[in-house]
Design an enzyme around this catalytic site. Structure first.
Site, PDB file in Angstrom:
ATOM      1  N   LYS A 176       0.840  -1.194   0.000  1.00 10.51           N
ATOM      2  CA  LYS A 176       0.000   0.000   0.000  1.00 10.51           C
ATOM      3  C   LYS A 176       0.878   1.248   0.000  1.00 10.51           C
ATOM      4  CE  LYS A 176      -1.793  -1.709   3.666  1.00 10.51           C
ATOM      5  NZ  LYS A 176      -2.576  -1.965   4.908  1.00 10.51           N
ATOM      6  N   THR A 207      -8.193   8.144   9.612  1.00 11.06           N
ATOM      7  CA  THR A 207      -7.770   6.945   8.882  1.00 11.06           C
ATOM      8  C   THR A 207      -7.477   5.778   9.823  1.00 11.06           C
ATOM      9  OG1 THR A 207      -5.488   7.774   8.921  1.00 11.06           O
ATOM     10  CG2 THR A 207      -6.808   8.267   6.958  1.00 11.06           C
ATOM     11  N   GLY A 209      -7.722   2.435  11.425  1.00 12.32           N
ATOM     12  CA  GLY A 209      -8.296   1.153  11.019  1.00 12.32           C
ATOM     13  C   GLY A 209      -8.340   0.892   9.529  1.00 12.32           C
ATOM     14  N   THR A 210      -7.656   1.714   8.730  1.00 18.61           N
ATOM     15  CA  THR A 210      -7.697   1.509   7.279  1.00 18.61           C
ATOM     16  C   THR A 210      -7.093   0.162   6.882  1.00 18.61           C
ATOM     17  OG1 THR A 210      -5.666   2.807   7.106  1.00 18.61           O
ATOM     18  CG2 THR A 210      -7.718   3.935   6.593  1.00 18.61           C
ATOM     19  N   GLY A 211      -5.970  -0.196   7.512  1.00 17.33           N
ATOM     20  CA  GLY A 211      -5.331  -1.465   7.164  1.00 17.33           C
ATOM     21  C   GLY A 211      -6.182  -2.659   7.519  1.00 17.33           C
ATOM     22  N   CYS A 212      -6.796  -2.619   8.701  1.00 19.82           N
ATOM     23  CA  CYS A 212      -7.686  -3.709   9.127  1.00 19.82           C
ATOM     24  C   CYS A 212      -8.855  -3.846   8.152  1.00 19.82           C
ATOM     25  CB  CYS A 212      -8.238  -3.423  10.524  1.00 19.82           C
ATOM     26  SG  CYS A 212      -7.004  -3.188  11.805  1.00 19.82           S
TER      27      CYS A 212
END
Length: 270
Positions: A176, A207, A209-212
């Protein structure tokens, strides 16, 4: 009504609902799959940061996993915060025996900058879980930690992608590009080659929790039987809308909107 597809998340908690298994379950729901969750760590966190962490005993993690797999094997599995080698060794046989798609979000540092995995854990992740992955979803700092080299250019991103596929043995990796300058470009590397998705950046601090969320949607789409490329395509659209329409919750770096995609796309799941 037909039996639903099932996705399982194995990760830490977030009482504010923005990240961890709470965000994963919302993302599964919004993707039209039934979500199950196994907690690895109890994390006191919110939009302002991480206040405390308690790692559950591996016996409790194993007991939760047995409860799930003895009753209903999920169609896809995701891991997030896995803090120790002992946890990884406990989880590994369940993933291997399931034979289902497996997504790793290599959670090492929270959005607030708080460390969620020690250096020894980072090294063991490469040995124990990453070789089993259908898809790994590192951001740039996580990819740098795993590969051991700096990533600042597209060529270095491609070098990192090759490292995951050829040196570690993961089937696919999405690196990412949110930490680089310019448009947010995500790069997918598989045996079929390289594919990228570009999205504009939005002027928001929310932003958390974007990865989760991104990795959970990939897991949900794989649970439906979609290809890696199809799953990442949906996940990119999902997270873009989730960031664009944040709910403005919290005093700090707040969560994304886990239901923006479902609402805007007009999806009505059975």
């Amino acid at each position: 009504m037909k039996k639903p597809n099932i996705a399982l998340t194995i990760a830490g908690t977030d009482p504010s609902g923005g990240a961890g298994i709470m965000a994963d379950l919302k993302s599964f729901h919004a993707s039209g799959v039934y979500g199950m969750a196994v907690a690895t760590s109890i994390v006191s966190q919110n939009s302002l940061g991480v206040q405390d962490v308690y790692h559950l005993p591996v016996e409790v993690i194993e007991s939760q996993l047995k409860s799930v797999f003895d009753d209903e094997v999920p169609h896809a599995i995701k891991t997030g915060m896995i803090a120790s080698e002992e946890m990884m060794q406990t989880i590994k046989p369940f993933i291997e025996q399931s034979g289902k798609p497996y997504v790793i979000d290599p959670v090492m540092v929270a959005k607030s900058g708080d460390a969620l995995m020690d250096d020894e854990g980072k090294g063991k992740l490469k040995e124990i879980l990453l070789p089993l992955a259908t898809v790994v979803t590192p951001n740039i700092p996580e990819a740098e930690d795993i590969t051991g080299f700096k990533i600042q250019t597209e060529e270095e991103i491609k070098k990192a992608g090759a490292f995951f596929l050829n040196e570690i043995g993961s089937k696919g990796v999405v690196i990412k590009g949110g930490h680089l300058e310019g448009d947010a470009i995500d790069y997918l590397f598989t045996e079929n080659g390289v594919k990228s998705w570009k999205s504009e950046r939005f002027n928001t601090k929310h932003t958390h929790g974007t990865g989760c969320t991104f990795s959970a949607v990939i897991t949900a789409e794989l649970a439906k039987g979609h290809t890696i490329e199809e799953a990442v395509e949906v996940a990119k659209r999902f997270i873009t809308l989730a960031i664009q329409y944040t709910p403005e919750i919290g005093k700090g770096r707040g969560p994304v909107n886990h239901f923006a995609y479902q609402k805007i796309e007009g999806l009505d799941y059975e």
